[in-house]
Design a protein around this motif. Structure first.
Motif, short mmCIF file in Angstrom:
data_model
loop_
_atom_site.label_atom_id
_atom_site.label_comp_id
_atom_site.label_asym_id
_atom_site.label_seq_id
_atom_site.Cartn_x
_atom_site.Cartn_y
_atom_site.Cartn_z
N ASP A 292 -17.61 -12.99 23.64
CA ASP A 292 -17.71 -12.02 22.56
C ASP A 292 -16.29 -11.74 22.04
OD1 ASP A 292 -18.80 -10.22 20.77
OD2 ASP A 292 -18.97 -8.60 22.24
N ILE A 293 -16.21 -11.22 20.81
CA ILE A 293 -14.93 -10.81 20.24
C ILE A 293 -15.11 -9.43 19.62
CG2 ILE A 293 -14.19 -13.17 19.79
CD1 ILE A 293 -14.84 -12.67 16.81
N ASP A 294 -13.98 -8.76 19.36
CA ASP A 294 -14.06 -7.45 18.75
C ASP A 294 -14.23 -7.54 17.24
OD1 ASP A 294 -11.50 -8.51 18.53
OD2 ASP A 294 -10.48 -6.59 18.68
N GLN A 295 -13.42 -8.32 16.57
CA GLN A 295 -13.46 -8.44 15.12
C GLN A 295 -12.59 -9.60 14.69
OE1 GLN A 295 -11.10 -5.77 12.69
NE2 GLN A 295 -10.14 -4.87 14.50
N LEU A 296 -12.66 -9.93 13.40
CA LEU A 296 -11.76 -10.91 12.80
C LEU A 296 -10.75 -10.14 11.97
CD1 LEU A 296 -14.40 -13.58 11.69
CD2 LEU A 296 -12.93 -13.64 13.72
N ALA A 297 -9.60 -9.89 12.56
CA ALA A 297 -8.61 -9.03 11.93
C ALA A 297 -7.84 -9.77 10.84
CB ALA A 297 -7.65 -8.48 12.98
N GLY A 298 -7.73 -9.13 9.69
CA GLY A 298 -6.90 -9.65 8.62
C GLY A 298 -5.64 -8.81 8.48
N PRO A 299 -4.92 -8.97 7.37
CA PRO A 299 -3.71 -8.17 7.16
C PRO A 299 -4.02 -6.68 7.17
CG PRO A 299 -3.82 -9.99 5.59
CD PRO A 299 -5.14 -9.96 6.29
N THR A 300 -3.09 -5.90 7.67
CA THR A 300 -3.28 -4.46 7.78
C THR A 300 -3.20 -3.80 6.40
OG1 THR A 300 -2.53 -2.47 8.93
CG2 THR A 300 -0.84 -4.03 8.23
N GLU A 301 -3.81 -2.62 6.29
CA GLU A 301 -3.93 -1.98 4.97
C GLU A 301 -4.04 -0.46 5.10
OE1 GLU A 301 -7.32 -4.39 4.30
OE2 GLU A 301 -8.72 -2.76 4.74
N THR A 302 -3.47 0.24 4.13
CA THR A 302 -3.56 1.70 4.05
C THR A 302 -3.89 2.11 2.62
OG1 THR A 302 -2.12 2.28 5.90
CG2 THR A 302 -2.23 3.85 4.11
N LEU A 303 -4.81 3.05 2.50
CA LEU A 303 -5.15 3.63 1.20
C LEU A 303 -4.90 5.13 1.29
CD1 LEU A 303 -6.45 2.70 -1.53
CD2 LEU A 303 -8.61 3.52 -0.61
N LEU A 304 -4.09 5.65 0.38
CA LEU A 304 -3.83 7.08 0.31
C LEU A 304 -4.58 7.67 -0.88
CD1 LEU A 304 -1.36 6.02 2.00
CD2 LEU A 304 0.00 7.79 0.89
N ILE A 305 -5.21 8.82 -0.68
CA ILE A 305 -5.73 9.62 -1.78
C ILE A 305 -4.93 10.92 -1.79
CG2 ILE A 305 -7.71 10.86 -2.73
CD1 ILE A 305 -9.53 8.81 -1.50
N ALA A 306 -4.28 11.22 -2.89
CA ALA A 306 -3.41 12.39 -2.96
C ALA A 306 -3.63 13.14 -4.27
CB ALA A 306 -1.95 11.97 -2.83
N ASP A 307 -3.49 14.46 -4.21
CA ASP A 307 -3.57 15.26 -5.44
C ASP A 307 -2.18 15.78 -5.81
OD1 ASP A 307 -3.08 17.36 -3.70
OD2 ASP A 307 -5.14 18.12 -3.74
N GLU A 308 -2.13 16.65 -6.82
CA GLU A 308 -0.85 17.12 -7.34
C GLU A 308 -0.08 17.96 -6.35
OE1 GLU A 308 -3.93 20.17 -8.12
OE2 GLU A 308 -3.79 17.99 -8.39
N THR A 309 -0.74 18.43 -5.27
CA THR A 309 -0.04 19.26 -4.28
C THR A 309 0.67 18.44 -3.22
OG1 THR A 309 -1.92 19.41 -2.73
CG2 THR A 309 -1.87 20.99 -4.57
N ALA A 310 0.44 17.14 -3.18
CA ALA A 310 1.04 16.29 -2.15
C ALA A 310 2.55 16.18 -2.35
CB ALA A 310 0.42 14.91 -2.16
N ARG A 311 3.27 16.09 -1.25
CA ARG A 311 4.72 15.88 -1.33
C ARG A 311 4.99 14.41 -1.65
NH1 ARG A 311 7.65 18.27 3.91
NH2 ARG A 311 9.15 16.70 3.17
N PRO A 312 5.65 14.13 -2.76
CA PRO A 312 5.91 12.73 -3.13
C PRO A 312 6.69 11.96 -2.06
CG PRO A 312 6.35 14.18 -4.98
CD PRO A 312 6.12 15.07 -3.79
N ASP A 313 7.62 12.63 -1.38
CA ASP A 313 8.42 11.93 -0.38
C ASP A 313 7.57 11.49 0.81
OD1 ASP A 313 8.14 14.67 0.32
OD2 ASP A 313 9.81 14.51 1.73
N LEU A 314 6.56 12.31 1.19
CA LEU A 314 5.70 11.94 2.31
C LEU A 314 4.73 10.82 1.91
CD1 LEU A 314 4.84 15.39 3.96
CD2 LEU A 314 6.67 13.77 4.50
N ALA A 315 4.19 10.89 0.70
CA ALA A 315 3.31 9.81 0.23
C ALA A 315 4.08 8.50 0.18
CB ALA A 315 2.74 10.15 -1.14
#
Length: 445
Positions: free
Chosen positions: A239-262
């Motif tokens: 058995d295997i766990d998964q077929l891993a591809g390239p890593t990925e991140t999606l951010l959802i941010a509104d006008e209150t988010a700190r630009p430097d942290l995003a």
């Protein structure tokens, strides 16, 4: 970092590519030609390695270690004394960090349910017997880098599940050594054995077994294109766990988010490699411009700036949408590995997210923190597979046996229905097996 409309993003950075397409490149095929002396596809090269290891065992592993990695290894297993020495050599701060991470991972996974159950009534019993797998293999990426956190994130859930034996394989450096931090992590996590083997040959060794490497029941852990294809080819043998591809991140941010942290979160994702995806979705054009500038400002401070620039140019971007509902719709369609919510009030959006490997709620819950010490495993579904797949957990190391224990009363009541279904499917022997029992019961009455 480019700013796109939702429509533009849908045909570019948010468009999913099939795994096979993502795994082919002229560079990989050129390397195959150089290594094997003929123009092999990646699948053909991996299949050849697996067949060779299956047939020739440790000798094949040594040959590929020389051919692919430049290592002339004779002994693959890392001795217990080497592991102990590595653990003792670590700076105390790093050792403490490994212990902190291990404790958090262990506590989180210990909360996951997974016990056996049986239900009894007047017609007998049914249930499920839940048992741990006997032996598991963990692949830890390495070679040019050290990833002790990936070892912790895979070995500890297996240990919590009760797996009897956990073996680790990881590619060594050019000097044939495994980084001390990885060996120390193996000690902290409770790994039974560590082997200095990488690539498709390591997967083949665990799937088929060799004189040195034991055959396992399941292989988990991320790796490069050769490792991923090897896992796909040996699935069914193990058995295997998964077929891993390239890593990925999606951010959802509104006008209150700190630009430097995003910006910092996007850069942290993009530094993995040039195939990584770092994407921000926001309804705020002001935030989009601020993050765009912050990314450029922070890039000058980072060691892997060239990798980050390439990653962002190919796979990154900022997507402008009309509102947060539209952002959630895009996120569900994309089904990211990591979804970070940098919002004034993130919790209402959590209920609307159906597809994500992990949801990081609020600016304090950064993905970078989750990669190491929050608790859940950072081995998560990629490539859109969060639509149907889950992060690595205790459940990955358990197997279920169904229990059937109905009595004579149930047999009499349910038998006629089963006979009709068997006959509808043209399986007369099934029907007869039930009839004989019902006839025997009547005769005895």
């Amino acid at each position: 970092m480019r700013i796109l409309s939702a429509e533009e993003a849908g045909s570019s950075i948010l468009r999913r590519r099939p795994l096979n397409e993502a795994m082919h490149s002229p560079e990989i095929e050129a390397r195959n030609r150089e290594m094997f002396g003929e123009p092999l596809t990646t699948e053909q090269a991996v299949a050849r390695i697996i067949d060779d290891v299956k047939e020739n065992g440790d000798d094949a592993i040594r040959r590929y270690a020389r051919l692919l990695d430049g290592n002339a290894l004779e002994a693959f297993e890392v001795t217990r004394s080497e592991i102990d020495e590595a653990a003792a050599s670590l700076p105390s701060g790093l050792r403490d960090a490994l212990e902190t991470a291990a404790g958090r991972i262990r506590t989180f996974h210990a909360r996951q349910p997974g016990g056996s159950w049986t239900h009894w009534d007047e017609e007998g019993g049914t249930g499920q017997i839940v048992r741990p797998l006997d032996r598991v293999g963990v692949y830890v990426p390495g070679g040019g880098a050290a990833y002790p956190s990936s070892l912790l994130m895979a070995v500890i859930p297996a240990r919590v599940a009760g797996v009897r034996e956990v073996v680790v394989v990881t590619p060594p450096g050019r000097d044939g050594a495994v980084p001390p931090a990885v060996l120390a992590a193996a000690s902290v996590a409770g790994s039974d054995k560590v082997y200095r083997i990488g690539g498709a040959q390591a997967i083949a060794a665990m799937a088929h077994g060799t004189a040195t490497v034991p055959r396992v029941d399941k292989i988990v852990g991320p790796g490069n294109v050769f490792v991923t294809l090897a896992k796909r080819l040996v699935y069914g043998i193990v058995d295997i766990d998964q077929l891993a591809g390239p890593t990925e991140t999606l951010l959802i941010a509104d006008e209150t988010a700190r630009p430097d942290l995003a910006a910092a979160d996007l850069l942290a994702q993009a530094e993995h490699d040039t195939m990584a995806s770092a994407i921000l979705i926001t309804p705020s054009s002001t935030l989009a411009l601020s993050v765009q500038q912050a990314v450029e400002d922070q890039l000058t401070e980072l060691d892997r700036a060239d990798t980050i620039r390439s990653s962002l140019a190919q796979h990154g971007g900022i997507v402008l949408v009309s509102d947060l509902a539209a952002a959630a719709e895009l996120a569900n369609s994309y089904a990211p590995e990591h979804l970070c919510l940098l919002l004034a009030d993130p919790w209402p959006l959590v209920d609307g997210i159906q597809n994500a490997g992990g949801i990081f709620v609020g600016e304090h819950s950064s993905e970078a923190l989750g990669d190491y010490v929050t608790g859940p495993s950072h081995i998560m579904p990629t490539g859109g597979s969060a639509r149907f797949h889950s992060p690595l957990s205790v459940r990955d190391f358990l197997k279920i046996t169904s229990l059937f224990a109905v009595n004579e009363k149930a047999e009499k009541r349910l038998g006629p229905a089963a006979i009709r279904l068997a006959e509808a499917e043209g399986l007369s022997a099934h029907a007869m097996a039930i009839r004989r029992r019902l006839s025997k019961d009547r005769n005895e009455d």
